[in-house]
Motif scaffolding. Structure first.
Motif, short mmCIF file in Angstrom:
data_model
loop_
_atom_site.label_atom_id
_atom_site.label_comp_id
_atom_site.label_asym_id
_atom_site.label_seq_id
_atom_site.Cartn_x
_atom_site.Cartn_y
_atom_site.Cartn_z
N LYS A 22 12.85 8.00 7.53
CA LYS A 22 13.64 6.91 6.96
C LYS A 22 12.98 5.56 7.21
N THR A 23 12.49 5.35 8.43
CA THR A 23 11.83 4.09 8.77
C THR A 23 10.59 3.88 7.92
N ALA A 24 9.79 4.94 7.77
CA ALA A 24 8.60 4.84 6.93
C ALA A 24 8.95 4.55 5.48
N HIS A 25 10.03 5.21 4.99
CA HIS A 25 10.43 5.00 3.60
C HIS A 25 10.97 3.59 3.36
N LEU A 26 11.63 3.02 4.37
CA LEU A 26 12.06 1.62 4.24
C LEU A 26 10.85 0.70 4.14
N ARG A 27 9.84 1.02 4.91
CA ARG A 27 8.60 0.24 4.82
C ARG A 27 7.96 0.41 3.45
N PHE A 28 7.96 1.65 2.95
CA PHE A 28 7.42 1.90 1.60
C PHE A 28 8.20 1.12 0.55
N LEU A 29 9.54 1.09 0.72
CA LEU A 29 10.39 0.37 -0.23
C LEU A 29 10.04 -1.11 -0.24
N THR A 30 9.76 -1.65 0.94
CA THR A 30 9.34 -3.06 1.01
C THR A 30 8.10 -3.30 0.17
N GLU A 31 7.14 -2.36 0.23
CA GLU A 31 5.92 -2.49 -0.57
C GLU A 31 6.24 -2.44 -2.07
N VAL A 32 7.16 -1.55 -2.46
CA VAL A 32 7.53 -1.44 -3.87
C VAL A 32 8.15 -2.74 -4.37
N VAL A 33 9.10 -3.27 -3.60
CA VAL A 33 9.78 -4.51 -4.00
C VAL A 33 8.80 -5.67 -4.04
N GLU A 34 7.93 -5.76 -3.03
CA GLU A 34 6.95 -6.84 -3.02
C GLU A 34 5.98 -6.73 -4.19
N PHE A 35 5.65 -5.50 -4.58
CA PHE A 35 4.77 -5.31 -5.74
C PHE A 35 5.43 -5.87 -7.00
N PHE A 36 6.72 -5.54 -7.18
CA PHE A 36 7.41 -6.04 -8.37
C PHE A 36 7.60 -7.55 -8.32
N GLU A 37 7.92 -8.07 -7.15
CA GLU A 37 8.19 -9.50 -7.04
C GLU A 37 6.92 -10.34 -7.13
N SER A 66 -3.02 10.37 2.65
CA SER A 66 -3.26 10.72 4.05
C SER A 66 -2.72 9.64 4.97
N TYR A 67 -2.90 8.39 4.60
CA TYR A 67 -2.38 7.27 5.41
C TYR A 67 -0.85 7.35 5.50
N LEU A 109 1.83 7.80 8.60
CA LEU A 109 2.81 6.74 8.86
C LEU A 109 4.22 7.31 9.00
N GLU A 110 4.53 8.36 8.28
CA GLU A 110 5.87 8.97 8.36
C GLU A 110 6.15 9.56 9.75
N LEU A 138 -2.37 6.18 16.12
CA LEU A 138 -2.89 4.89 15.67
C LEU A 138 -4.34 5.03 15.21
N ASN A 139 -5.09 5.87 15.89
CA ASN A 139 -6.47 6.09 15.50
C ASN A 139 -6.57 6.71 14.11
N LYS A 140 -5.68 7.67 13.83
CA LYS A 140 -5.68 8.29 12.50
C LYS A 140 -5.27 7.29 11.42
N LEU A 141 -4.25 6.48 11.73
CA LEU A 141 -3.83 5.45 10.77
C LEU A 141 -4.99 4.53 10.42
N MET A 142 -5.68 4.04 11.44
CA MET A 142 -6.77 3.09 11.21
C MET A 142 -7.96 3.77 10.53
N LYS A 143 -8.14 5.07 10.78
CA LYS A 143 -9.23 5.78 10.12
C LYS A 143 -9.06 5.75 8.61
N TRP A 144 -7.83 6.05 8.14
CA TRP A 144 -7.58 6.03 6.70
C TRP A 144 -7.57 4.61 6.16
#
Length: 275
Positions: free
Chosen positions: A97-112, A167-168, A172-173, A191-197
């Motif tokens: 849920k936390t990851a999806h809220l972050r994803f939603l922020t990206e979607v809204v920011e993309f549209f805005e 993969s990123y 994140l999820e 964190l290492n895997k996140l930064m790798k992608w």
């Protein structure tokens, strides 16, 4: 979350935003032309061109500011509504849920933020090409060749970009779960895997941008030489042509970034489409 459903539900709000975006883009594309007129007018001790340029700037400010005031309030409402739906999913873990809220922020920011820029740049690109074609056909041909180069470069790397984003986002999820476990080694590995992608995405974008930039700089140098070599045109016209060349380069460099954002957005929407 279904984008068609969202657009259908808020169709009048989206229509108003589209009208404001198109008006803003139409005003912005006139600036190099008005600057050229102002220069030619100033050379003969006239001020009408400068006054028209100032009025164009004022109109652009009023339209642009009005659109941004409206956008921020509308998208805040959309984010609140969809965010509440993401939170109300008993079958999803807190981490997802936390990851999806972050994803939603990206979607809204993309549209805005990105959609207005995409429309502005698309209209600007078309308008710039039309004006350049009227000013110099050779330079226009060079513009078309550069566009094909960009399409080839980013078309070849599109699938790789989507794979890296997937993969990123997979990693994140897991973030809230990893943090909740309070295990330093697991957190560092996560964190290492996140930064790798993230590094892979950044490196791919850097290589693509570098290739495009080299083509654009070579094109700019040649175009300026061609423009100066043309006889029988005024200084204002030459200056306008150079400004439109810069505008063409700026637009074509930025547009692929929006394409990569759209690839990421598509991957994100597939994850939260059931909201």
């Amino acid at each position: 979350m279904n984008l068609k459903h969202i657009i259908s539900e808020y169709k009048w709000q989206f229509l108003l935003m589209l009208i404001l975006i198109l008006l803003d883009a139409g005003l912005l594309i006139l600036f190099p032309l008005f600057i050229g007129y102002a220069i030619d007018d100033a050379l003969i001790k006239g001020y009408q061109g400068a006054i028209c340029l100032g009025l164009l700037g004022l109109a652009t400010l009023l339209v642009g500011a009005g659109r941004r005031f409206y956008d921020s309030r509308f998208y805040a409402k959309v984010y609140e509504r969809l965010g509440a739906k993401i939170g109300d999913q008993p079958d999803k873990s807190a981490s997802i849920k936390t990851a999806h809220l972050r994803f939603l922020t990206e979607v809204v920011e993309f549209f805005e933020n990105s959609i207005p820029e995409i429309i502005n740049n698309s209209i600007g690109l078309i308008g710039t090409l039309v004006i350049i074609a009227n000013l110099n056909l050779q330079i226009f041909t060079g513009c078309i060749i550069n566009l094909f180069v960009i399409l080839i470069v980013y078309g070849v790397t599109g699938k790789r970009t989507t794979r890296f984003n997937s993969s990123y986002n997979n990693e994140l999820e897991r973030q809230v779960t990893v943090v909740s476990d309070n295990h330093p080694i697991s957190l560092r590995r996560h964190l290492n895997k996140l930064m790798k992608w993230n590094i892979k995405l950044s490196d791919l974008e850097t290589v693509n941008f570098s290739i495009i930039w080299l083509f654009m700089m070579a094109f700019l140098v040649v175009s300026i030489v061609v423009a100066i070599g043309e006889g029988g045109i005024s200084y204002g016209t030459v200056f306008s042509l150079v400004l439109y060349l810069f505008q063409f380069i700026e637009t074509t460099v930025v547009m692929p970034i929006f394409y990569q954002q759209w690839l990421r957005l598509t991957e994100i929407i597939n994850r939260i489409k059931h909201v």
